[in-house]
Design an enzyme around this catalytic site. Structure first.
Site: not given
Ligand code: 8YV
Length: 320
Positions: A232, A261, A279
């Protein structure tokens, strides 16, 4: 079966929302001209939320939904959901673990190689027609590196398997030493950063990990240091990272996630020697479909009175 009120926080893939229709009355929060008015009107009907990272599902929102039972999060990371508050109020939070592990680890290896071997910059060089004038300059290498992985959960371990297959030793840092792994353990991120030259961040976001990778850690990584962040954006102090890169205190960075983001600081964009991805860690059709299906299956389990498939640790299932 009686229909169930579902608050959908943001857009989701059509094959996901199509599966809501037979069971749920869907209220589309992000389309409401005035979300407060919508919540006032339908708050008491809502028993379920479907959400992704875009919307904060915090106490302020959940308090307005007195019959809320489940928050189904699209993504393994659920830092946008206040899971502790949910747990204290008997609300189950589910996420989408396992189905994205290998995809995110693949992306991490790609990002690591892109960053160390300048693959993006080299491709831009060719496309700009510069190759006939001179070969692309020699790059740094993975050879001789040691990788430290911050966060040795499912994704961290899948990254380790790939990195080790490249012949690179791996160490890790996390909340605790894991008995079933052979890699050396550090309980201090700073100590690990001093001993490695390549740091891969694979921890979740949230208060516990906020700005863990700070100026001191980057300095410890050293002038040959490479930072890869697939976890993150909030885990890395982005301002400190920009300074460290500008002052060449570290060599380079490969980032798939950012603090704000989809806004990426211009200072990062301006640096040719960092690699920036929007991302995309889990963003293949295959994996996003599996994640979407898991969101649906958790909600369907709730509708059928069955246990959720993937509740998070803060909200253990004790019955609906
Ligand atoms: C997704 C992510 O892009 O799973 C996660 O925690 O960061 C990613 O797989 C994100 O959740 C999309 O909303």
């Amino acid at each position: 079966m009686t229909r169930i009120g579902l608050l959908q926080a943001g857009p989701m893939m059509p094959f996901v929302t199509e599966q809501f229709s037979p069971t749920f009355d869907v209220h589309r929060l992000w389309e409401a001209t005035d979300p407060d008015v919508l919540l006032e009107k339908i708050g008491a009907d809502v028993q379920a939320i479907a959400t992704g990272a875009q919307t904060a599902v915090d106490a302020r929102l959940m308090e307005r939904l007195p019959n809320l039972k489940i928050v189904a999060n699209f993504g393994v990371g659920y830092d946008s959901v206040d899971a502790r508050w949910a747990g204290e109020h008997g609300i189950i939070v589910t996420n989408t673990p396992d189905v994205l592990t290998e995809e995110v680890a693949d992306t991490t290896l790609g990002l690591l190689l892109m960053t160390v071997r300048h693959l993006g910059a080299a491709e831009r060089y060719l496309r700009a027609g510069k190759w006939p004038q001179a070969p692309y300059p020699l790059t740094p290498s993975l050879r001789g590196r040691t990788v430290g992985i911050l966060g040795f959960g499912r994704i961290g371990k899948a990254i380790a398997r790939r990195v080790e297959a490249c012949g690179i030793p791996v160490v890790y840092c996390g909340r605790r030493r894991q008995d079933d792994v052979t890699q050396p353990y550090y309980d201090s991120l700073l100590a690990m950063a001093r001993d490695v030259d390549t740091l891969i961040v694979a921890v979740p976001g949230g208060a516990e990990t906020h700005h863990m990778v700070n100026a001191q850690v980057l300095e410890a990584l050293g002038p040959n240091g490479v930072l890869i962040n697939i976890g993150r954006g909030s885990v890395v102090d982005e301002a400190a990272l920009i300074s460290a890169l500008q002052e060449r205190k570290i060599l380079s960075a490969g980032l798939d996630v950012f603090e704000d983001e989809p806004n990426v600081p211009q200072a990062l964009i301006d640096m040719e020697h960092v690699v920036l991805l929007p991302h995309v860690g889990s963003a293949s059709v295959h994996t996003r479909q599996a994640m979407g299906q898991l969101v649906v299956d958790n909600l369907k389990a709730f509708a059928a009175g069955k246990p959720p498939l993937t509740p998070v640790t803060e909200t253990p299932f004790k019955g609906w």
